[in-house]
Motif scaffolding. Structure first.
Motif, PDB file in Angstrom:
ATOM      1  N   GLU A   4       0.841  -1.204   0.000  1.00 48.91           N
ATOM      2  CA  GLU A   4       0.000   0.000   0.000  1.00 48.91           C
ATOM      3  C   GLU A   4       0.881   1.260   0.000  1.00 48.91           C
ATOM      4  OE1 GLU A   4      -3.726   0.862   2.601  1.00 48.91           O
ATOM      5  OE2 GLU A   4      -2.060   1.761   3.720  1.00 48.91           O
ATOM      6  N   ALA A   5       1.891   1.243   0.857  1.00 48.73           N
ATOM      7  CA  ALA A   5       2.770   2.416   0.984  1.00 48.73           C
ATOM      8  C   ALA A   5       3.574   2.627  -0.301  1.00 48.73           C
ATOM      9  CB  ALA A   5       3.694   2.243   2.186  1.00 48.73           C
ATOM     10  N   ALA A  59      -0.826  14.852   2.902  1.00 52.54           N
ATOM     11  CA  ALA A  59      -1.767  14.633   1.799  1.00 52.54           C
ATOM     12  C   ALA A  59      -1.900  13.152   1.426  1.00 52.54           C
ATOM     13  CB  ALA A  59      -1.314  15.433   0.571  1.00 52.54           C
ATOM     14  N   ASP A  60      -0.942  12.320   1.860  1.00 59.08           N
ATOM     15  CA  ASP A  60      -0.994  10.894   1.519  1.00 59.08           C
ATOM     16  C   ASP A  60      -1.863  10.084   2.473  1.00 59.08           C
ATOM     17  OD1 ASP A  60       0.896  10.989  -0.664  1.00 59.08           O
ATOM     18  OD2 ASP A  60       2.471  11.263   0.842  1.00 59.08           O
ATOM     19  N   VAL A  61      -2.191  10.654   3.633  1.00 62.95           N
ATOM     20  CA  VAL A  61      -2.835   9.859   4.686  1.00 62.95           C
ATOM     21  C   VAL A  61      -4.105   9.161   4.184  1.00 62.95           C
ATOM     22  CG1 VAL A  61      -3.944   9.956   6.964  1.00 62.95           C
ATOM     23  CG2 VAL A  61      -1.785  11.155   6.570  1.00 62.95           C
ATOM     24  N   GLY A  62      -4.907   9.870   3.388  1.00 68.17           N
ATOM     25  CA  GLY A  62      -6.140   9.294   2.869  1.00 68.17           C
ATOM     26  C   GLY A  62      -5.917   8.092   1.963  1.00 68.17           C
ATOM     27  N   ALA A  63      -4.717   7.993   1.373  1.00 69.34           N
ATOM     28  CA  ALA A  63      -4.419   6.882   0.460  1.00 69.34           C
ATOM     29  C   ALA A  63      -3.759   5.720   1.202  1.00 69.34           C
ATOM     30  CB  ALA A  63      -3.512   7.376  -0.670  1.00 69.34           C
ATOM     31  N   LEU A  64      -3.762   5.777   2.538  1.00 67.21           N
ATOM     32  CA  LEU A  64      -3.091   4.741   3.326  1.00 67.21           C
ATOM     33  C   LEU A  64      -4.044   4.117   4.365  1.00 67.21           C
ATOM     34  CD1 LEU A  64       0.158   6.859   3.811  1.00 67.21           C
ATOM     35  CD2 LEU A  64      -0.016   4.777   2.408  1.00 67.21           C
ATOM     36  N   PRO A  65      -5.207   3.622   3.884  1.00 67.95           N
ATOM     37  CA  PRO A  65      -6.219   3.156   4.851  1.00 67.95           C
ATOM     38  C   PRO A  65      -5.779   1.940   5.671  1.00 67.95           C
ATOM     39  CG  PRO A  65      -6.877   2.564   2.617  1.00 67.95           C
ATOM     40  CD  PRO A  65      -5.701   3.493   2.494  1.00 67.95           C
ATOM     41  N   LEU A  66      -5.008   1.034   5.063  1.00 70.91           N
ATOM     42  CA  LEU A  66      -4.568  -0.130   5.841  1.00 70.91           C
ATOM     43  C   LEU A  66      -3.599   0.306   6.936  1.00 70.91           C
ATOM     44  CD1 LEU A  66      -4.285  -3.117   6.553  1.00 70.91           C
ATOM     45  CD2 LEU A  66      -2.626  -3.349   4.669  1.00 70.91           C
ATOM     46  N   ALA A 104       4.042   4.461   7.463  1.00 71.22           N
ATOM     47  CA  ALA A 104       4.011   4.146   6.030  1.00 71.22           C
ATOM     48  C   ALA A 104       5.394   4.349   5.402  1.00 71.22           C
ATOM     49  CB  ALA A 104       2.971   5.014   5.318  1.00 71.22           C
ATOM     50  N   THR A 105       6.068   5.406   5.804  1.00 69.96           N
ATOM     51  CA  THR A 105       7.393   5.680   5.245  1.00 69.96           C
ATOM     52  C   THR A 105       8.374   4.563   5.607  1.00 69.96           C
ATOM     53  OG1 THR A 105       6.951   8.048   5.434  1.00 69.96           O
ATOM     54  CG2 THR A 105       9.255   7.393   5.119  1.00 69.96           C
ATOM     55  N   LEU A 106       8.328   4.134   6.847  1.00 67.77           N
ATOM     56  CA  LEU A 106       9.244   3.063   7.269  1.00 67.77           C
ATOM     57  C   LEU A 106       8.917   1.749   6.563  1.00 67.77           C
ATOM     58  CD1 LEU A 106       9.659   3.724  11.118  1.00 67.77           C
ATOM     59  CD2 LEU A 106      11.132   4.455   9.228  1.00 67.77           C
ATOM     60  N   LEU A 107       7.614   1.429   6.454  1.00 68.68           N
ATOM     61  CA  LEU A 107       7.238   0.155   5.836  1.00 68.68           C
ATOM     62  C   LEU A 107       7.537   0.147   4.335  1.00 68.68           C
ATOM     63  CD1 LEU A 107       3.865  -0.631   7.665  1.00 68.68           C
ATOM     64  CD2 LEU A 107       6.110  -1.692   8.056  1.00 68.68           C
ATOM     65  N   ALA A 108       7.480   1.296   3.694  1.00 66.99           N
ATOM     66  CA  ALA A 108       7.793   1.351   2.264  1.00 66.99           C
ATOM     67  C   ALA A 108       9.274   1.084   2.019  1.00 66.99           C
ATOM     68  CB  ALA A 108       7.405   2.717   1.684  1.00 66.99           C
TER      69      ALA A 108
END
Ligand code: MNH
Length: 451
Positions: free
Chosen positions: A295-296, A308-315, A413-417
């Motif tokens: 996802e990330a 601005a990315d938060v909405g695209a990271l629902p999981l 999300a940044t770390l998991l990506a």
């Protein structure tokens, strides 16, 4: 649908026998969570008398009564104030009545959605810095130490804009020392142990605390003199301008300092804990971690996330919520009853301690399916409002909740990506409550770059 482990992630063995006075005192020193009787995850209310009369409330309807409908009858407990007052004065977190209300109104705009979004770049920068540190790390890493560094960077930058004059490490150290000092003793009061056990008092005059206040005072004085800085206003700018919309009253310097310290104390470790436990559960459930990383990657590539990315990271958001359910940083809220009441048919008398063991609420068998299991997709449907209280509820709900959630999603999300996190056999973190719900010994994981 994920392939989830059959086992439960780290949990505490709750008490199955009454502990008695001595047992209670000893257990409180070790781990406040072990004071919660196992039946608290099956019954709506548990009452007892360990010196003082107390009730543990897990029933959503009663929680709504305490936190919202009759909030005036249930002010924060005497103990909460005893612990926090010396550090943060009569600031937003501890004040009551009119003095609380005007401070809340004055501070509220600083935490509005618009301002929180404007603070996004600070969070993104902290996520980037965290990636740089992890890329340089070798072998097992204590992710709690890492997330403490990241969230401290955020909170110090948004409170004081990192004016350069402000020594981050010094403040960090002072807060840590203060928490360590107070936590041990204060737990005894949380459960109302008798007065003959020695209490703090002298502890509060410690040098750490003076230092911490001194640093904040300096930053405030420097800012009041300096011209406006560039970039979006930080919390200090916003509080300097803040006014009660009804009376026009502004904060004096002591109130400003106490509230800024409140934001640092309340906002920094709690968010670091959320992130550290989230990385642990991701390592615990590799299938979930892969899905979140995908996802990330889809939303970000390898760049750091922004507001601005938060909405695209629902999981990622569901993982954060599920983490807050299993490991609520504020695992125990407490109040002192002011008026006679009845909760779940139980008599409440003025002076009774009313505890809300959020840890037990979040693992309650009447409220959650497989309560001890990790499953972020349970948040695909919203839980009962008063069954999920990581930020409290009602008028005293955490003022920083959306700030914390945005920060947690951006950093996670940044770390998991960019990295993959794996468990190290034999190094499972143990949940331990010392003021907050901490992973005893840290969260040790092996970290590998992706690609
Ligand atoms: Mn926070 C109140 C949990 C992040 C500032 N916070 C609360 C309460 C909980 C809580 C629970 C209510 C306590 C009670 O009713 O007895 N807070 C959290 C968690 C996180 C968090 C789990 C992170 C995750 N909190 C933050 C951040 C800030 C902050 C970030 C500020 C930058 N919190 C506060 C303040 C209050 C509070 C201030 C008191 C609000 C009030 O009483 O009006």
């Amino acid at each position: 649908m994920f392939d989830l482990p059959d086992a439960d992630p780290a949990k505490v063995q709750l008490a199955t026998k009454p502990l008695g006075l001595w047992g209670t005192a000893m257990t409180a020193r070790r781990n406040l969570l072990e004071l919660i009787p196992a039946i608290a995850t099956r019954q709506p209310i548990v009452s007892g008398k360990t010196g003082l009369r107390w009730h543990m409330v897990m029933d959503p309807e009663s929680l709504r009564r305490i936190l919202k409908d009759r909030v005036e009858d249930y002010p924060k407990s005497v103990t909460t104030k005893l612990i926090l007052n010396p550090a943060i004065g009569d600031s937003l977190f501890v004040a009551e009545g009119a003095h609380w209300r005007w401070q809340r109104r004055a501070a509220a705009p600083a935490f509005s959605q618009r301002h929180v979004e404007a603070l996004g770049p600070v969070m993104t920068a902290a996520a980037e810095a965290s990636c740089r540190r992890l890329a340089a790390a070798q072998g097992p890493v204590d992710l709690f130490e890492e997330t403490v560094a990241a969230t401290f960077e955020v909170i110090s930058d948004v409170t004081f804009s990192g004016d350069g004059m402000f020594d981050r490490d010094a403040v960090h150290h002072s807060i840590d020392a203060y928490i360590a000092q107070t936590a041990k003793v204060s737990l005894m009061d949380v459960i109302g142990l008798p007065a003959w056990l020695p209490r703090p008092g002298r502890l509060f005059a410690g040098p750490g605390l003076k230092r911490m206040k001194g640093i904040a005072d300096q930053a405030i004085a420097a800012r009041a003199e300096a011209a406006a800085t560039d970039g979006p206003p930080d919390l200090l700018d916003l509080l300097l301008d803040a006014q009660d919309p009804e009376t026009g009253r502004a904060m004096n310097r002591d109130e400003l300092r106490d509230n800024l310290l409140t934001f640092i104390v309340a906002g920094h470790e709690t968010t670091a804990l959320t992130l550290a436990w989230a990385l642990y559960v991701c390592a615990f459930a590799p299938d979930v971690q892969e899905a979140a990383a995908a996802e990330a990657r889809a939303a970000l590539g390898t760049r750091a996330a922004t507001a601005a990315d938060v909405g695209a990271l629902p999981l990622t958001m569901r993982i954060v919520n599920e983490t807050l359910r299993l490991y609520p940083p504020a695992a125990f809220l407490s109040r002192t009853a002011q008026a006679p009441d009845t909760l779940c048919g139980r008599e409440v008398r003025p002076g009774d301690t009313v505890m809300m063991p959020i840890y037990a609420l979040h693992r309650h068998h009447l409220l959650w399916d497989r309560p001890d299991a990790f499953d972020p997709d349970r948040f695909l449907t919203a839980p009962d409002r008063y069954a999920f209280l990581p930020f409290g509820a009602g008028p005293r709900i955490c003022i920083g909740a959306s700030f914390a959630l945005q920060e947690a999603v951006i950093i996670l999300a940044t770390l998991l990506a960019n990295f993959r996190f794996d468990r190290i056999p034999g190094r499972e973190p143990q949940p331990r409550m010392i003021l907050t719900l901490r992973p005893d010994g840290g969260v040790w994981l092996s970290v590998r770059p992706r690609d």
